[in-house]
Design a protein around this motif. Structure first.
Motif, PDB file in Angstrom:
ATOM      1  N   GLN A 138      44.054  32.145  41.633  1.00 61.35           N
ATOM      2  CA  GLN A 138      44.818  32.788  41.122  1.00 61.35           C
ATOM      3  C   GLN A 138      45.287  34.114  41.729  1.00 61.35           C
ATOM      4  OE1 GLN A 138      45.591  32.935  36.772  1.00 61.35           O
ATOM      5  NE2 GLN A 138      45.202  31.208  36.951  1.00 61.35           N
ATOM      6  N   TYR A 143      48.705  21.202  42.286  1.00 61.50           N
ATOM      7  CA  TYR A 143      48.056  21.479  41.464  1.00 61.50           C
ATOM      8  C   TYR A 143      49.080  21.857  40.538  1.00 61.50           C
ATOM      9  CZ  TYR A 143      44.419  23.462  44.689  1.00 61.50           C
ATOM     10  OH  TYR A 143      42.864  23.433  45.423  1.00 61.50           O
ATOM     11  N   GLU A 144      48.869  21.101  39.078  1.00 65.53           N
ATOM     12  CA  GLU A 144      49.391  20.644  38.168  1.00 65.53           C
ATOM     13  C   GLU A 144      50.310  21.832  36.859  1.00 65.53           C
ATOM     14  OE1 GLU A 144      47.212  17.907  35.569  1.00 65.53           O
ATOM     15  OE2 GLU A 144      47.310  15.887  37.473  1.00 65.53           O
ATOM     16  N   SER A 145      49.118  22.812  37.034  1.00 61.98           N
ATOM     17  CA  SER A 145      49.472  23.719  36.929  1.00 61.98           C
ATOM     18  C   SER A 145      48.824  25.418  36.429  1.00 61.98           C
ATOM     19  CB  SER A 145      49.438  23.962  34.710  1.00 61.98           C
ATOM     20  OG  SER A 145      49.312  25.368  34.169  1.00 61.98           O
ATOM     21  N   LEU A 153      48.050  27.617  34.589  1.00 63.81           N
ATOM     22  CA  LEU A 153      47.332  28.954  33.986  1.00 63.81           C
ATOM     23  C   LEU A 153      45.769  27.626  34.006  1.00 63.81           C
ATOM     24  CD1 LEU A 153      49.828  28.356  30.537  1.00 63.81           C
ATOM     25  CD2 LEU A 153      49.069  29.904  32.684  1.00 63.81           C
ATOM     26  N   VAL A 154      45.903  26.587  34.627  1.00 62.43           N
ATOM     27  CA  VAL A 154      44.289  25.553  34.160  1.00 62.43           C
ATOM     28  C   VAL A 154      43.525  26.525  35.503  1.00 62.43           C
ATOM     29  CG1 VAL A 154      45.399  24.346  33.268  1.00 62.43           C
ATOM     30  CG2 VAL A 154      45.197  24.056  35.601  1.00 62.43           C
ATOM     31  N   LEU A 155      44.393  27.153  36.752  1.00 63.36           N
ATOM     32  CA  LEU A 155      43.648  27.501  38.032  1.00 63.36           C
ATOM     33  C   LEU A 155      42.288  28.554  37.584  1.00 63.36           C
ATOM     34  CD1 LEU A 155      46.430  27.512  40.322  1.00 63.36           C
ATOM     35  CD2 LEU A 155      44.810  25.521  40.424  1.00 63.36           C
TER      36      LEU A 155
END
Length: 211
Positions: free
Chosen positions: A78, A67-69, A71-73
């Motif tokens: 999380q 997953y790239e970031s 915060l976007v999950l």
């Protein structure tokens, strides 16, 4: 009762639960793409986990992408990350504490402190089991809800890690419950020894009055 035997069983259950938690944390099989409809394609399978998404081809080739970031999950992913990691850490610490205070080890010489140490280890195992069951159940609930939602295009199904997480959580809770029950029963027996010494101390006074 053989408290040492119960503690050995609890150690085995705790180790199995810890291994299950590590498997859930590491393997990306929380969600699996379900191929539905008339055109069934079995050439590839999409798998999602806590850290990455993988595509497995029918030839055996596997391609994974992290997953790239963070915060976007989504919030459930999380929280699942945090609770799964904390569960594994608490379970590891509980097993070490149980080894230190178990009857089959000599790490602690004081026999009065050992039941308290076992009680702390039981509470920690119980907490770790709950911390593992909560994110697994949360993810399963969201997966089932999205599966029956007609607005969701990709229909994901429950992966293997969901069932492993349930089993591991039950094992940790079972180990913690056994430790708490037997530690409580063992600590309650110390009151009888205190009464015995009190009665023996009053015996010389009775003999003195008799003479």
């Amino acid at each position: 009762m053989g408290s040492a035997g119960v503690q050995i069983v609890c150690v085995a259950l705790g180790v199995l639960g810890l291994i299950g938690g590590i498997v859930c944390c590491a393997i990306p099989r929380w969600k699996v793409l379900s191929f539905t409809g008339q055109n069934i394609v079995t050439a590839q399978e999409t798998e999602e986990g806590l850290w990455m998404t993988c595509v497995v081809q029918s030839t055996g080739q596997q391609q994974c992408k992290s997953y790239e970031s963070l915060l976007v999950l989504p919030s459930d992913l999380q929280a699942s990350r945090a609770m799964t990691i904390i569960s594994c850490m608490v379970a590891s610490l509980a097993i070490l504490i149980l080894f230190a205070g178990a009857d089959f080890t000599t790490c602690v010489e004081n026999e009065d402190i050992k039941p308290k140490i076992s009680l702390v280890a039981g509470i920690a195992l119980l907490v770790s089991g709950l911390l593992l069951i909560i994110p697994v159940s949360w993810s399963a609930h969201n997966t089932i809800r999205n599966f029956y939602n007609p607005l969701v295009a990709q229909k994901m199904e429950l992966g293997t890690c969901i069932f492993i997480g349930w089993a591991a959580g039950v094992l940790l809770i079972l180990a913690g419950g056994l430790l708490m029950c037997f530690s409580r029963a063992k600590s309650g027996s110390s009151g009888g020894t205190a009464k015995y010494y009190g009665n023996s101390a009053s015996a010389p006074a009775a003999n003195k009055n008799y003479v």
